[in-house]
Design a protein around this motif. Structure first.
Motif, PDB file in Angstrom:
ATOM      1  N   ILE A   9       6.558  25.034 -74.816  1.00 22.97           N
ATOM      2  CA  ILE A   9       7.587  24.414 -73.973  1.00 22.97           C
ATOM      3  C   ILE A   9       7.393  24.812 -72.516  1.00 22.97           C
ATOM      4  O   ILE A   9       7.477  23.977 -71.605  1.00 22.97           O
ATOM      5  CB  ILE A   9       8.998  24.812 -74.471  1.00 22.97           C
ATOM      6  N   ASP A  10       7.121  26.092 -72.266  1.00 25.13           N
ATOM      7  CA  ASP A  10       6.936  26.569 -70.890  1.00 25.13           C
ATOM      8  C   ASP A  10       5.757  25.896 -70.203  1.00 25.13           C
ATOM      9  O   ASP A  10       5.717  25.791 -68.970  1.00 25.13           O
ATOM     10  CB  ASP A  10       6.729  28.083 -70.870  1.00 25.13           C
ATOM     11  N   GLY A  17      12.724  21.934 -71.820  1.00 23.95           N
ATOM     12  CA  GLY A  17      11.744  21.757 -70.753  1.00 23.95           C
ATOM     13  C   GLY A  17      12.365  21.135 -69.520  1.00 23.95           C
ATOM     14  O   GLY A  17      12.095  21.558 -68.381  1.00 23.95           O
ATOM     15  N   GLY A  62       4.736  22.742 -70.968  1.00 22.41           N
ATOM     16  CA  GLY A  62       4.874  21.290 -71.056  1.00 22.41           C
ATOM     17  C   GLY A  62       3.921  20.644 -72.033  1.00 22.41           C
ATOM     18  O   GLY A  62       3.573  19.470 -71.902  1.00 22.41           O
TER      19      GLY A  62
END
Length: 676
Positions: free
Chosen positions: A112-113, A373, A115
Motif C-alpha cells: 500500500i505504501d 492509499g 502504491g
C-alpha cells in the motif's frame, strides 16, 4: 522486469523482518522479492506519545504532518518485529491509548505504501534458487499494470467411502492430463502406483515438473488437499505443494468467508467453487454437477446420491472407468474456469485493489487497500479495525407496494450503479461527514451533514472506476468491466459493516435514504405523466406501458426514460444544489408480467414476480424473482408445475387440462424423483 504478485508475506531472518513477495515474471519464471529495509509501524495521537514512551521504551516515535480524521496530529510508532504490534496495541489500548492503523498486515502495508496493486516492475541484481526461481534482494520496485498468463493445474481426488484411503488423483492443465491411481493393473491414461505414499510422491514430483502458478479444483482446499495432507502424514511425508518447502496448511479465517484458504508459498491454491461464489455467479446449488450442466451443458460421469458407493465398486471392479470419471472431473473444472473467465476476473480484481488472487472476494479488505492509499496522499491516518463487535441499524432500499395482477408490455427502468452514483453526486464519505451544523453543508434525508468544500475519497474513487469501466466496455474487455462493477458495488457495504475501519453508519444510512428519496421521486414523476407504476425495488421501477402493441411500448420506453432522468436530475439540482451523476437506463420489457398477491390477502407480494421476455431472434424466456421456481427450498416438481402453468397463462392458453394432467401424473408417481 514486470511481475505479478502471488503471495505477499514476511519472514523473520536473523531477528529482522523481511518482506517476501512471491511472484510470476513476464518471462514465465517464478521469482521471490526480498526486502529487509522496512519495519512495522502504526500511529497514536501525538498527545499520547509520552504515555507510549513510558510504556514501550523500545519503540521509535516520530512526529510528522499526518493527522486523524478529526484533524489531530499523530506520531508514528515503529517496532522491531511485526509480531510485536498486536501485543503492544493491546497494552496501549488497555491504558486508554488508541492505536491507529495497527491492524494492517506487514506485507500489505509494504505494498500500500508503494502504491503497488497486483503487478510491479522490479529492477536490480538477482540470484537463482531452485524451485523459487529468481531471488531479488532489496531491489527497486515500481507500480505496474500487467496482465499475466498464469499456468493453472486442476486436481481431483477420489478416496474410499470413509475418506481414509486414497484411490486416485487426476491432474489436468498446464499441458498435462493424467490420473495417478493406487493399483496393480496398467490402465489407459493413468500411472498405476503401488501405494498411497508412492502416489503422493509422484504428485509432488509432477508439481515440480509442471510448475503451475495456480492449483485449482472443486472444494480443493477443504477436501482434495486436506485429505491428501492427512494421508501424507500417515505415510511420514510432508505435503509441500508450493514452491518452497513449507507444508500445506488449510486455514479457516472467518473474515474471508466460510471456505478455508490454503497457506502455501510461491504458488496459489484457488478453489473454483469459491471463485464462482465470489464472482456472484448464481446457480441452483454449487455442486460440480450443477455447474457443469449449467455452464457447459455436460454432466459428470457419475452423479446422484449413491456416487460414493459407485466409486468403491469401480475401484474394485472397473478401475478404467474410475480413471475416466476422475479425469473428467478435473477436466470439467478447467473448462468451467475457461468458460467463465474466473481466473482472468480474479486477476483484474487483484490489479484493481492489490488483493492477492485468493483474497479478491474480501470486499472490506479490497476497499481498505484503495482507501488507505488515498488517505495517505491527503496526510490522514485511519482508525484501526475494532476487535469489539459493532452493529448499527442500516436502512434498506425502498420497496414499493406491488400492484398485483397480470399485465402486458411492462417497462423496467433501472438506475445504473445507484449507490455508487449517490456517493458521487452528493459527495458522501467519512472524510466529508460533519458532526455539528456547518455553513453550506449538505443535509441528507437521514439528517447527516456533509461538507461541500472538501472532496471525499469515495466519490473520487467512484468517478475513476466509472471512467475505467466505460473504457473497458468500449475496448471490448468485459472481464475487466465486470471486475470494476463488483468493486464499485462493494463501496456502500463497507460503510455499514462493523468489521470495517470505514464503519460509518451515518454515511451508509445517508446513501440508502437518498436512494429511497430518488426512487420515490422517479415513481411520482412517472405517475404525473399518466403512467401506472406497478412496483419498485431499491433501484428499479416497473411501469405499465398501457399499450397492447409491444413495438409502440418499446418506442415509448426511451422517451419516458429520458424524461424521468431529467426530472430526477432537476430535483437533485434544485433541492440539494448538486449536479446529478445518476443515470437511468431502460433495462428490458416484459411482454407479460405477473405480480402475485400475498397469500391470504389482497395486497401485492414484495420481491416476488415473474415475466416473459422475448429476446433477439424471437426466443422466449421466463424470468422468475422470489417465486418457487428459483427457490432452493422448494422441490423440483413445484418448479416444473409453476413454469408450465405460467407459460400457458402468459400465452393466453387454457390451464385446466394442464392442471388435471399434472395432478394425475403426480398421483401416478411420474414425478416422485422430483418431490425432494
Amino acid at each position: 522486469m514486470r511481475a505479478f504478485i502471488l503471495n505477499p508475506t514476511y519472514r523473520v531472518v536473523g531477528g529482522r523482518p523481511e518482506v517476501h513477495l512471491y511472484a510470476s515474471l513476464e518471462t514465465g519464471e517464478p521469482c521471490l522479492i526480498v526486502d529487509d529495509r522496512v519495519r512495522p509501524y502504526f500511529f497514536v495521537r501525538e498527545a499520547d506519545a509520552k504515555t507510549v514512551n513510558r510504556m514501550a521504551s523500545h519503540v521509535v516515535l516520530e512526529s510528522g504532518e499526518l493527522r486523524t480524521f478529526a484533524g489531530e496530529p499523530v506520531a508514528r510508532v515503529s517496532s522491531a518485529l511485526p509480531g510485536d504490534v498486536p501485543r503492544l496495541r493491546r497494552r496501549l489500548e488497555e491504558s486508554g491509548v488508541e492505536c491507529l492503523e495497527a491492524d494492517i498486515r506487514f506485507a500489505y502495508r509494504y505494498l500500500i505504501d508503494r502504491g503497488i496493486r497486483g503487478a510491479l516492475e522490479v529492477e536490480g541484481p538477482h540470484e537463482y534458487q531452485e524451485s523459487v526461481g529468481r531471488v531479488y534482494r532489496n531491489p527497486v520496485l515500481r507500480p505496474a499494470h500487467w496482465v499475466p498468463r498464469l499456468k493453472v493445474l486442476s486436481i481431483d481426488l477420489e478416496t474410499s467411502l470413509d475418506g481414509r484411503r486414497l484411490y486416485s488423483m487426476a491432474l489436468h492443465g498446464a499441458g498435462f492430463s493424467r490420473v495417478l491411481i493406487v493399483h496393480d493393473r496398467a490402465l489407459e491414461g493413468a500411472e498405476s502406483l503401488p501405494s498411497e505414499a508412492a502416489l503422493i510422491r509422484r504428485f509432488l514430483e509432477l508439481l515440480r515438473d509442471l510448475d503451475p502458478d495456480i492449483i485449482t479444483g472443486w472444494n480443493v482446499v477443504d477436501f482434495d488437499l486436506t485429505v491428501t495432507a492427512r494421508a501424507a502424514r500417515r505415510c511420514g511425508l510432508r505435503l509441500a505443494v508450493g514452491r518452497t518447502d513449507d507444508e500445506f496448511e488449510a486455514r479457516r479465517e472467518t473474515s474471508y468467508g466460510a471456505e478455508s484458504r490454503a497457506i502455501v508459498y510461491g504458488r496459489l491454491v484457488l478453489d473454483a467453487l469459491s471463485l464462482m461464489r465470489g464472482a456472484f455467479i448464481r446457480l441452483q446449488d454449487y455442486r460440480l454437477e450443477t455447474a457443469a450442466q449449467a455452464l457447459l451443458g455436460r454432466c459428470k460421469l457419475l452423479a446422484g446420491d449413491h456416487r460414493a458407493e459407485e466409486i468403491e465398486r469401480l475401484y474394485r471392479d472397473d478401475p478404467q472407468r474410475l480413471v475416466e470419471y476422475n479425469l473428467e472431473d478435473a477436466r470439467l473444472v478447467t473448462e468451467i474456469l475457461e468458460r467463465t473467465g474466473l481466473i482472468d476476473l480474479a486477476v483484474q480484481r487483484s490489479l484493481l485493489t492489490g488483493m492477492p488472487l485468493d483474497r479478491v472476494s474480501a470486499a472490506i479488505a479490497s476497499v481498505d487497500s484503495l482507501y488507505l492509499g488515498a488517505l495517505r496522499q491527503r496526510a490522514i491516518v485511519a482508525p484501526s479495525v475494532s476487535g469489539a463487535s459493532r452493529e448499527a441499524q442500516i436502512t434498506g432500499g425502498y420497496v414499493m407496494d406491488a400492484q398485483p395482477g397480470l399485465y402486458k408490455n411492462v417497462l423496467v427502468f433501472d438506475f445504473k450503479s445507484l449507490y455508487p452514483s449517490i456517493i458521487r453526486t452528493f459527495n458522501l464519505d467519512p472524510l466529508t461527514l460533519v458532526w455539528e451544523p456547518a455553513q453550506d453543508s449538505l443535509v441528507a434525508p437521514n439528517g447527516a451533514r456533509f461538507r461541500r468544500d472538501v472532496r471525499g475519497i469515495l466519490p473520487d474513487l467512484v468517478a475513476s472506476l466509472a471512467g475505467e469501466r466505460e473504457k473497458a466496455r468500449k475496448a471490448g474487455q468485459p472481464v475487466k468491466a465486470h471486475a470494476i462493477k463488483i468493486l464499485m458495488n462493494s463501496l456502500y457495504g463497507v460503510l455499514g459493516s462493523g468489521a470495517s475501519r470505514l464503519f460509518f453508519p451515518q454515511v451508509a444510512n445517508a446513501i440508502t435514504h437518498f436512494g429511497q428519496l430518488l426512487i420515490r421521486t422517479a415513481a411520482e414523476f412517472a405517475a404525473r405523466e399518466g403512467y401506472r407504476v406497478l412496483y419498485g425495488d431499491t433501484d428499479s421501477l416497473f411501469v405499465d406501458s398501457a399499450l397492447a402493441d409491444p413495438e409502440r411500448a418499446l418506442s415509448v420506453a426511451e422517451q419516458l426514460r429520458s424524461r424521468i432522468g431529467e426530472a430526477v436530475g432537476g430535483f437533485v439540482r434544485e433541492r440539494f444544489g448538486c449536479e446529478s451523476c445518476l443515470e437511468l437506463e431502460f433495462e428490458k420489457m416484459y411482454r407479460r408480467f405477473f405480480l402475485p398477491e400475498v397469500r391470504g390477502g389482497k395486497i401485492g407480494s414484495k420481491k416476488r414476480y415473474a415475466g416473459l421476455l422475448v429476446e433477439a431472434g424471437g426466443n422466449e424466456r421466463l424470468e422468475f424473482v422470489g417465486l418457487e421456481s428459483v427457490r432452493r427450498d422448494w422441490s423440483d416438481v413445484s418448479k416444473r408445475f409453476q413454469n408450465g402453468l405460467l407459460d400457458l397463462v402468459f400465452h393466453d392458453q387454457a390451464v385446466e387440462d394442464f392442471v388435471r394432467g399434472f395432478v394425475a401424473g403426480l398421483r401416478a408417481g411420474r414425478f416422485d424423483r422430483e418431490l425432494v
